[in-house]
Design a protein around this motif. Sequence first.
Motif, PDB file in Angstrom:
ATOM      1  N   THR A 270       0.497  12.598  -5.432  1.00 52.78           N
ATOM      2  CA  THR A 270      -0.784  12.501  -5.427  1.00 52.78           C
ATOM      3  C   THR A 270      -1.508  11.237  -5.196  1.00 52.78           C
ATOM      4  OG1 THR A 270      -0.300  13.625  -7.623  1.00 52.78           O
ATOM      5  CG2 THR A 270      -2.361  12.292  -7.540  1.00 52.78           C
ATOM      6  N   PRO A 271      -1.074   9.978  -5.164  1.00 58.13           N
ATOM      7  CA  PRO A 271      -1.405   8.837  -4.611  1.00 58.13           C
ATOM      8  C   PRO A 271      -1.486   8.861  -3.216  1.00 58.13           C
ATOM      9  CG  PRO A 271       0.519   8.102  -5.725  1.00 58.13           C
ATOM     10  CD  PRO A 271       0.221   9.468  -6.065  1.00 58.13           C
ATOM     11  N   PHE A 272      -0.492   9.164  -2.436  1.00 63.17           N
ATOM     12  CA  PHE A 272      -0.273   9.396  -0.995  1.00 63.17           C
ATOM     13  C   PHE A 272      -1.409  10.281  -0.438  1.00 63.17           C
ATOM     14  CE2 PHE A 272       1.475  10.727   3.026  1.00 63.17           C
ATOM     15  CZ  PHE A 272       1.843   9.471   3.473  1.00 63.17           C
ATOM     16  N   VAL A 273      -1.587  11.317  -1.023  1.00 64.03           N
ATOM     17  CA  VAL A 273      -2.604  12.314  -0.440  1.00 64.03           C
ATOM     18  C   VAL A 273      -4.123  11.769  -0.842  1.00 64.03           C
ATOM     19  CG1 VAL A 273      -3.485  14.688  -0.481  1.00 64.03           C
ATOM     20  CG2 VAL A 273      -1.056  14.208  -0.692  1.00 64.03           C
ATOM     21  N   LEU A 274      -4.137  11.036  -1.803  1.00 66.96           N
ATOM     22  CA  LEU A 274      -5.446  10.661  -2.347  1.00 66.96           C
ATOM     23  C   LEU A 274      -6.035   9.450  -1.506  1.00 66.96           C
ATOM     24  CD1 LEU A 274      -7.523  11.491  -4.519  1.00 66.96           C
ATOM     25  CD2 LEU A 274      -6.536  10.088  -6.020  1.00 66.96           C
ATOM     26  N   PHE A 275      -5.010   8.531  -1.372  1.00 67.54           N
ATOM     27  CA  PHE A 275      -5.495   7.326  -0.639  1.00 67.54           C
ATOM     28  C   PHE A 275      -4.846   7.074   0.744  1.00 67.54           C
ATOM     29  CE2 PHE A 275      -5.273   6.237  -5.444  1.00 67.54           C
ATOM     30  CZ  PHE A 275      -6.659   6.345  -5.473  1.00 67.54           C
ATOM     31  N   GLY A 276      -4.039   7.769   1.201  1.00 65.76           N
ATOM     32  CA  GLY A 276      -3.326   7.695   2.425  1.00 65.76           C
ATOM     33  C   GLY A 276      -2.134   6.607   2.119  1.00 65.76           C
ATOM     34  N   ARG A 277      -1.629   6.102   3.236  1.00 63.62           N
ATOM     35  CA  ARG A 277      -0.520   5.323   3.255  1.00 63.62           C
ATOM     36  C   ARG A 277      -0.688   3.879   2.719  1.00 63.62           C
ATOM     37  NH1 ARG A 277       1.732   4.800   9.462  1.00 63.62           N
ATOM     38  NH2 ARG A 277       3.376   3.563   8.270  1.00 63.62           N
ATOM     39  N   THR A 278      -1.917   3.426   2.480  1.00 62.54           N
ATOM     40  CA  THR A 278      -2.195   2.149   1.648  1.00 62.54           C
ATOM     41  C   THR A 278      -3.000   2.352   0.732  1.00 62.54           C
ATOM     42  OG1 THR A 278      -1.835   1.062   4.043  1.00 62.54           O
ATOM     43  CG2 THR A 278      -3.032  -0.150   2.255  1.00 62.54           C
ATOM     44  N   ALA A 279      -2.530   2.189  -0.484  1.00 56.00           N
ATOM     45  CA  ALA A 279      -3.481   2.480  -1.697  1.00 56.00           C
ATOM     46  C   ALA A 279      -4.258   1.288  -2.022  1.00 56.00           C
ATOM     47  CB  ALA A 279      -2.559   3.106  -2.957  1.00 56.00           C
ATOM     48  N   PRO A 280      -5.363   1.466  -2.619  1.00 54.67           N
ATOM     49  CA  PRO A 280      -6.146   0.278  -3.261  1.00 54.67           C
ATOM     50  C   PRO A 280      -5.195  -0.588  -4.214  1.00 54.67           C
ATOM     51  CG  PRO A 280      -7.385   2.156  -3.332  1.00 54.67           C
ATOM     52  CD  PRO A 280      -5.787   2.665  -2.928  1.00 54.67           C
ATOM     53  N   GLU A 281      -5.647  -1.746  -4.457  1.00 54.18           N
ATOM     54  CA  GLU A 281      -4.932  -2.510  -5.135  1.00 54.18           C
ATOM     55  C   GLU A 281      -4.947  -2.158  -6.708  1.00 54.18           C
ATOM     56  OE1 GLU A 281      -4.485  -7.520  -6.328  1.00 54.18           O
ATOM     57  OE2 GLU A 281      -5.951  -6.662  -5.112  1.00 54.18           O
ATOM     58  N   ALA A 282      -6.120  -1.665  -7.020  1.00 55.64           N
ATOM     59  CA  ALA A 282      -5.993  -1.030  -8.394  1.00 55.64           C
ATOM     60  C   ALA A 282      -5.083   0.114  -8.640  1.00 55.64           C
ATOM     61  CB  ALA A 282      -7.629  -0.882  -8.627  1.00 55.64           C
ATOM     62  N   ALA A 283      -4.911   0.853  -7.444  1.00 56.34           N
ATOM     63  CA  ALA A 283      -4.083   2.098  -7.761  1.00 56.34           C
ATOM     64  C   ALA A 283      -2.705   2.119  -7.029  1.00 56.34           C
ATOM     65  CB  ALA A 283      -4.880   3.346  -7.383  1.00 56.34           C
ATOM     66  N   ASP A 284      -2.558   0.708  -7.004  1.00 60.73           N
ATOM     67  CA  ASP A 284      -0.871   0.734  -5.989  1.00 60.73           C
ATOM     68  C   ASP A 284       0.248   0.915  -6.918  1.00 60.73           C
ATOM     69  OD1 ASP A 284       0.690   0.184  -4.183  1.00 60.73           O
ATOM     70  OD2 ASP A 284       0.701  -2.279  -4.693  1.00 60.73           O
ATOM     71  N   LEU A 285       0.554   2.316  -7.027  1.00 54.97           N
ATOM     72  CA  LEU A 285       1.638   2.583  -7.774  1.00 54.97           C
ATOM     73  C   LEU A 285       2.936   2.298  -7.040  1.00 54.97           C
ATOM     74  CD1 LEU A 285       0.514   6.355  -8.887  1.00 54.97           C
ATOM     75  CD2 LEU A 285       0.319   4.312  -9.822  1.00 54.97           C
ATOM     76  N   ILE A 286       4.062   2.108  -7.946  1.00 56.72           N
ATOM     77  CA  ILE A 286       5.281   1.631  -7.431  1.00 56.72           C
ATOM     78  C   ILE A 286       5.939   2.624  -6.202  1.00 56.72           C
ATOM     79  CG2 ILE A 286       6.690   2.631  -9.311  1.00 56.72           C
ATOM     80  CD1 ILE A 286       8.242  -0.324  -9.047  1.00 56.72           C
ATOM     81  N   SER A 287       5.709   3.719  -6.555  1.00 57.77           N
ATOM     82  CA  SER A 287       6.176   4.742  -5.459  1.00 57.77           C
ATOM     83  C   SER A 287       5.550   4.517  -4.179  1.00 57.77           C
ATOM     84  CB  SER A 287       5.860   6.097  -5.984  1.00 57.77           C
ATOM     85  OG  SER A 287       4.634   6.488  -6.349  1.00 57.77           O
ATOM     86  N   VAL A 288       4.385   4.367  -4.069  1.00 56.45           N
ATOM     87  CA  VAL A 288       3.561   4.132  -2.970  1.00 56.45           C
ATOM     88  C   VAL A 288       4.032   2.683  -2.218  1.00 56.45           C
ATOM     89  CG1 VAL A 288       1.359   4.067  -1.718  1.00 56.45           C
ATOM     90  CG2 VAL A 288       1.863   5.683  -3.467  1.00 56.45           C
ATOM     91  N   HIS A 289       4.361   1.761  -3.220  1.00 56.79           N
ATOM     92  CA  HIS A 289       4.636   0.532  -2.855  1.00 56.79           C
ATOM     93  C   HIS A 289       5.854   0.358  -2.104  1.00 56.79           C
ATOM     94  CE1 HIS A 289       3.969  -3.993  -3.226  1.00 56.79           C
ATOM     95  NE2 HIS A 289       5.281  -3.986  -3.657  1.00 56.79           N
ATOM     96  N   ILE A 290       6.803   1.000  -2.846  1.00 60.67           N
ATOM     97  CA  ILE A 290       8.093   1.104  -2.146  1.00 60.67           C
ATOM     98  C   ILE A 290       8.134   1.890  -0.709  1.00 60.67           C
ATOM     99  CG2 ILE A 290      10.540   1.972  -2.488  1.00 60.67           C
ATOM    100  CD1 ILE A 290      10.365   1.650  -5.472  1.00 60.67           C
ATOM    101  N   TYR A 291       7.360   2.746  -0.686  1.00 64.13           N
ATOM    102  CA  TYR A 291       7.203   3.446   0.636  1.00 64.13           C
ATOM    103  C   TYR A 291       6.346   2.440   1.681  1.00 64.13           C
ATOM    104  CZ  TYR A 291       4.786   6.280   4.222  1.00 64.13           C
ATOM    105  OH  TYR A 291       4.460   6.885   5.388  1.00 64.13           O
ATOM    106  N   GLN A 292       5.722   1.716   1.265  1.00 61.60           N
ATOM    107  CA  GLN A 292       5.014   0.634   2.294  1.00 61.60           C
ATOM    108  C   GLN A 292       5.841  -0.465   2.727  1.00 61.60           C
ATOM    109  OE1 GLN A 292       1.738  -0.599  -0.023  1.00 61.60           O
ATOM    110  NE2 GLN A 292       0.394   1.072   0.645  1.00 61.60           N
ATOM    111  N   ALA A 293       6.892  -0.778   1.577  1.00 62.08           N
ATOM    112  CA  ALA A 293       7.747  -1.852   1.935  1.00 62.08           C
ATOM    113  C   ALA A 293       8.878  -1.497   2.789  1.00 62.08           C
ATOM    114  CB  ALA A 293       8.508  -2.284   0.451  1.00 62.08           C
ATOM    115  N   SER A 294       9.170  -0.054   2.973  1.00 67.90           N
ATOM    116  CA  SER A 294      10.098   0.719   3.667  1.00 67.90           C
ATOM    117  C   SER A 294       9.680   1.151   4.981  1.00 67.90           C
ATOM    118  CB  SER A 294      10.885   1.734   2.819  1.00 67.90           C
ATOM    119  OG  SER A 294      11.389   1.221   1.705  1.00 67.90           O
ATOM    120  N   PHE A 295       8.729   1.991   5.010  1.00 63.20           N
ATOM    121  CA  PHE A 295       8.290   2.695   6.287  1.00 63.20           C
ATOM    122  C   PHE A 295       6.951   1.739   6.910  1.00 63.20           C
ATOM    123  CE2 PHE A 295      10.434   5.664   3.786  1.00 63.20           C
ATOM    124  CZ  PHE A 295      11.257   6.247   4.691  1.00 63.20           C
ATOM    125  N   VAL A 296       6.126   0.935   6.549  1.00 66.37           N
ATOM    126  CA  VAL A 296       5.307   0.214   6.818  1.00 66.37           C
ATOM    127  C   VAL A 296       5.564  -1.262   7.537  1.00 66.37           C
ATOM    128  CG1 VAL A 296       2.774  -0.791   6.624  1.00 66.37           C
ATOM    129  CG2 VAL A 296       3.469   1.415   5.400  1.00 66.37           C
TER     130      VAL A 296
END
Length: 335
Positions: A270-296
């Motif tokens: 849901t957050p990845f499709v809604l916001f893309g690879r970089t979610a806004p700070e207010a919607a920075d869920l931990i699943s997307v945050h771990i993705y960014q820490a690993s693949f970005v």
Amino acid sequence: MTTTATAEAAVTGNPAGSSAAAAPGPRRRRGGRIRRAGLPYLLLLPALVLELLVHLVPMVIGIVMSFKELTQFYIRDWGTAPWSGLDNYSVSVDFDAPVGKALLHSFLVTVAFTLLSVALCWLIGTAAAIYMQDTFRGRGLLRALFLVPYALPVYTAVITWVFMFQHDNGLVNHVLHDQLHLTGKPSFWLIGDNAFYALLTVSVWKGWPFAFLIVMAGLQNIPRELYEAAALDGAGMWQQIRRITLPSLRPVNQVLVLVLFLWTFNDFNTPFVLFGRTAPEAADLISVHIYQASFVTWNFGTGSAMSVLLLLFLLVVTGAYLVLTSRGRRATTDA
């Protein structure tokens, strides 16, 4: 003595020497029972092997990666990455450093998002299921419409919401600003602080039909005689819900809340499709945050450590929840 044994065998109808011939019979039956008992496990073996390959093996590899200094320099042959011990974990939980501070912020956002989403999904789903218990014209059609968000593929549903949240020509701004005049100007829903409310809206819209389906199934097990007796005693609708419906649904709700919590806390699509690879700070869920820490940032060691910490947190929360709910069930049963 032989004559006596033969005579006894003749009287009992069991000729002498037949015991040796009958001995293999119980063994054959015992072997058949063993084969029949082992057949279900043999049929489950392919599913167990696939479960190991799909879930357990990657989880073990991820745990091993969390103890390595695995960056983009070792991505081609990650087995040669040097061991870092607990350095990745110490960096992740150092909340005074930028990495740990960002992870803590993402964790707090995820906790708030999960609690609100689970509460709203349960509330809306339970209210809709109770309402659907009464017979009225068009109930079947309404039930089918309620299940549409749950039946739609995640990407289709979320992309539809992306178009509706557009700033210039989105349906949400058109209704709130142009028609209802509730906002002074069109809002940006996919950036800034409003991103949290947009993510919460999509999550609740997508998740409450599951709660509706589970609660509606649980309501089928409540005898209608209880409501009829309560109505004869003068109990109103709210008293019936409080005294009959909710206590009867307690086992169902305990499982439902746990499943919703785990699904929502780990939600990535849901957050990845809604916001893309970089979610806004207010919607920075931990699943997307771990993705960014690993693949970005290409720091797979730190990302794996964060994943292991998330797994441990969910295991602790699940265990505590099961212990508390089991104690509550025992206390209710003893009472």
